[in-house]
Design a protein around this motif. Structure first.
Motif, mmCIF file in Angstrom:
data_model
loop_
_atom_site.group_PDB
_atom_site.id
_atom_site.type_symbol
_atom_site.label_atom_id
_atom_site.label_comp_id
_atom_site.label_asym_id
_atom_site.label_seq_id
_atom_site.Cartn_x
_atom_site.Cartn_y
_atom_site.Cartn_z
ATOM 1 N N ASP A 47 20.857 -8.482 17.109
ATOM 2 C CA ASP A 47 21.616 -7.554 16.268
ATOM 3 C C ASP A 47 22.658 -6.825 17.102
ATOM 4 O O ASP A 47 22.378 -6.354 18.216
ATOM 5 N N VAL A 48 23.841 -6.704 16.554
ATOM 6 C CA VAL A 48 24.940 -5.998 17.210
ATOM 7 C C VAL A 48 25.054 -4.616 16.587
ATOM 8 O O VAL A 48 24.938 -4.455 15.376
ATOM 9 N N ALA A 49 25.287 -3.604 17.429
ATOM 10 C CA ALA A 49 25.318 -2.232 16.916
ATOM 11 C C ALA A 49 26.273 -1.359 17.715
ATOM 12 O O ALA A 49 26.746 -1.740 18.796
ATOM 13 N N THR A 50 26.527 -0.188 17.169
ATOM 14 C CA THR A 50 27.212 0.880 17.898
ATOM 15 C C THR A 50 26.272 2.080 17.896
ATOM 16 O O THR A 50 25.327 2.149 17.102
ATOM 17 N N ILE A 51 26.534 3.036 18.781
ATOM 18 C CA ILE A 51 25.746 4.265 18.828
ATOM 19 C C ILE A 51 26.654 5.419 18.418
ATOM 20 O O ILE A 51 27.740 5.596 18.974
ATOM 21 N N THR A 52 26.226 6.192 17.418
ATOM 22 C CA THR A 52 27.043 7.280 16.892
ATOM 23 C C THR A 52 26.962 8.511 17.800
ATOM 24 O O THR A 52 26.183 8.555 18.756
ATOM 25 N N SER A 53 27.717 9.513 17.458
ATOM 26 C CA SER A 53 27.742 10.747 18.258
ATOM 27 C C SER A 53 26.402 11.475 18.231
ATOM 28 O O SER A 53 26.094 12.270 19.123
ATOM 29 N N THR A 54 25.573 11.195 17.196
ATOM 30 C CA THR A 54 24.256 11.838 17.104
ATOM 31 C C THR A 54 23.181 11.061 17.862
ATOM 32 O O THR A 54 22.030 11.491 17.926
ATOM 33 N N GLY A 55 23.556 9.876 18.399
ATOM 34 C CA GLY A 55 22.582 9.033 19.084
ATOM 35 C C GLY A 55 21.914 8.023 18.182
ATOM 36 O O GLY A 55 21.003 7.301 18.609
ATOM 37 N N ALA A 56 22.376 7.948 16.929
ATOM 38 C CA ALA A 56 21.818 6.969 15.994
ATOM 39 C C ALA A 56 22.493 5.614 16.190
ATOM 40 O O ALA A 56 23.652 5.537 16.623
ATOM 41 N N TYR A 57 21.749 4.550 15.876
ATOM 42 C CA TYR A 57 22.266 3.190 15.990
ATOM 43 C C TYR A 57 22.796 2.743 14.624
ATOM 44 O O TYR A 57 22.148 2.958 13.598
ATOM 45 N N LYS A 58 23.940 2.097 14.637
ATOM 46 C CA LYS A 58 24.526 1.580 13.402
ATOM 47 C C LYS A 58 24.733 0.076 13.561
ATOM 48 O O LYS A 58 25.514 -0.366 14.412
ATOM 49 N N ILE A 59 23.998 -0.714 12.768
ATOM 50 C CA ILE A 59 24.090 -2.168 12.836
ATOM 51 C C ILE A 59 25.430 -2.632 12.274
ATOM 52 O O ILE A 59 25.828 -2.230 11.188
ATOM 53 N N THR A 60 26.101 -3.483 13.019
ATOM 54 C CA THR A 60 27.378 -4.042 12.526
ATOM 55 C C THR A 60 27.268 -5.533 12.226
ATOM 56 O O THR A 60 28.215 -6.124 11.714
#
Length: 547
Positions: free
Chosen positions: A402-415
């Motif tokens: 799974d590919v993701a980014t990490i938001t400013s809150t430290g949460a992972y967002k799957i792309t």
């Protein structure tokens, strides 16, 4: 973490409250209750039956059935025998059934409720000992009821260690035959304790078991049920589904995005999107309306709500939040014994993300933005597949794909998934999942799949909600608006040439969805390969007009 296994917790509960209700099974619209004593003693009898066949510790035993009390009892019995359970989805096709039985080296199979008997009849070899659950199913060598009568409860049940193999759980496989994920009793205990802590599961809570028990999410919840003495209600069939939820009044409810979308479409079809929107904006009336909707769905007693298996549109999440249903998006895999990360406790700021890792999990991103994970939840190996095991671990970290980014809150967002990205004829890579999430902002869209490998531009296949009147002026206009809105948010190489509205939905039965309702992208692409033609017009297309 509590290092005792789920089986230890089962016997502790049995000793403390043998007469407490545990399972509630509907049969021809009558509810039958199994106490803790019923569950444990039946499991002990089935365990004795397995020993009577000459099976030994470590032998693999298959379970193939829709959810029912006997499914879980059998799973307990297999553990009490020191053996290893091997679930097969009730909707599995011939190839998958044959593969799992052969690959696992199964010694017996328990068969229960199935929507269709054809695949099981064809795929289960006559040489394999078969035992039927007490429901209409395929003809088997032995019957559940006969074993319950014939065998006394096993006197010295095997009590597994944390490191013992509990199951071989075969992945649902969107592109190839499933791999066997080896999970230990420690994996399940760890997964359960995470859910109990983060969801604040209480003794005496109620749950409804309807997501396939062969899937790791529902399977890992069984450990939660045992550890927190949760009463479990089963569903009888699709027609009685809502009535069964209303009867159970679960204190927590999780589902897959597609079902949440179906619920949403049903509500909107009865009330109307604009009318509902206006009512929800009124302080007092809005609360009353939201409460009535929750009650009609059978979710008026639920404290927690979850979604997983695939990304959920932020617009749908926001819609439910207005109804007082804050859906916690979670993420996990068979290889992580289910839930590994989630938006829990619920944070509106993290809407549309999978939140943060569970307490006993470490997660990070690779140089290619792939999620890497390790911890007590993570499996040890693929069964009889050293090559796949080696390829998917790097320095002790599991490569999730799974590919993701990490938001400013430290949460992972799957792309998206690495294997799902495709390259257009322009040589540019496209990740389909974010585009599909944008399409789901249109409440008329129930299913979506973006394709375009080797094509000049990506295209979108969509399936409309059943409540939509095909080609109605308002539907066409909404899709045209969606296409324009989506393309305005994309780079030039990502923009959609057209949206094609498919004539039929994608289902497990037509082999375009996995048993866990994930879209089989390669199969959808093959199914619609005739569509790719440079002469196709842009805009909104209808499948029935193109043949």
């Amino acid at each position: 973490m509590d290092n005792t296994t789920v089986l230890h917790s089962l016997f502790d509960g049995y000793a403390a409250h043998p007469d407490k209700p545990f399972f509630h099974q509907p049969i021809e619209r009558k509810w039958h209750t199994f106490t803790w004593a019923d569950v444990v003693q039946q499991a002990q009898r089935i365990a004795q039956g397995l020993h009577a066949q000459g099976f030994e510790k470590g032998d693999r035993i298959v379970i193939m059935s829709k959810n029912c009390a006997e499914w879980i009892i059998t799973d307990f019995a297999i553990a009490m025998s020191g053996m290893v359970s091997v679930p097969i989805y009730a909707t599995a096709g011939v190839n998958v059934i044959e593969h799992v039985i052969k690959h696992s080296g199964a010694k017996a199979i328990f068969v229960g409720k199935l929507d269709s008997l054809d695949a099981a009849k064809q795929a289960i070899p006559q040489s394999l000992l078969s035992i039927s659950f007490p429901y209409p199913t395929v003809e088997c060598h032995e019957k559940w009821g006969d074993w319950i009568k014939a065998f006394e409860p096993i006197e010295n049940p095997y009590m597994p260690s944390a490191e013992d193999m509990a199951t071989i759980s075969y992945t649902s496989g969107t592109t190839s035959l499933p791999k066997g994920v080896v999970l230990s009793h420690k994996n399940f205990a760890s997964a359960a304790d995470n859910v109990i802590t983060l969801f604040e599961i209480r003794d005496g809570d109620r749950s409804i078991s309807y997501l396939p028990l062969a899937h790791i999410t529902e399977r890992s919840l069984v450990a939660v049920f045992v550890r927190r003495k949760v009463e479990v209600y089963f569903t009888e069939n699709l027609k009685t589904f809502v009535a069964d939820i209303q009867h159970a009044s679960p204190t927590g409810f999780s589902s897959v995005p597609r079902l949440w979308s179906v619920f949403q479409a049903q509500v909107i079809s009865q009330v109307g999107a604009e009318k509902l929107d206006k009512m929800l904006k009124l302080p007092i009336i809005g609360k009353l309306v939201a409460g009535k909707i929750r009650k009609k769905l059978g979710l008026h007693k639920a404290r927690t709500f979850g979604s997983g298996a695939a990304p959920m549109s932020e617009s749908v999440l926001a819609w439910y939040h207005r109804l007082g249903i804050p859906i916690n998006e979670g993420w996990g895999m068979t290889e992580t014994t289910g839930l590994a990360s989630g938006n829990m406790p619920f944070s509106h700021e993290d809407l549309g993300t999978i939140g943060k890792p569970m307490p006993n999990i470490e997660m990070k991103l690779s140089a290619d933005s792939e999620i890497l994970i390790r911890g007590d939840l993570v499996f040890s190996m693929y069964y009889n597949d050293e090559q796949a095991t080696a390829e998917n671990f790097v320095d002790g970290w599991f490569r999730t794909g799974d590919v993701a980014t990490i938001t400013s809150t430290g949460a992972y967002k799957i792309t998206g998934r690495i294997k799902e990205q495709f390259k257009t004829a322009k040589g540019k890579y496209v990740m389909p999942v974010p585009i599909e999430s944008l399409l789901f902002a249109n409440l008329n869209v129930e299913q979506a799949c973006v394709l375009g490998a080797g094509q000049k531009q990506p295209v979108a296949m969509v399936v409309l909600n059943q409540s939509c009147k095909r080609k109605a002026k308002d539907i066409v206009q909404s899709l045209q608006g969606t296409l324009a809105q989506v393309n305005s948010q994309l780079e030039s190489h990502q923009r959609l040439d057209f949206i094609m509205v498919c004539s039929n939905g994608w289902t497990v039965e037509n082999d375009l969805l996995t048993a866990t309702t994930k879209v089989k992208r390669s199969d959808v692409e093959r199914h619609y390969s005739w569509l790719f033609d440079d002469t196709r017009p842009d805009g909104i297309l209808w499948e029935e007009d193109l043949h």
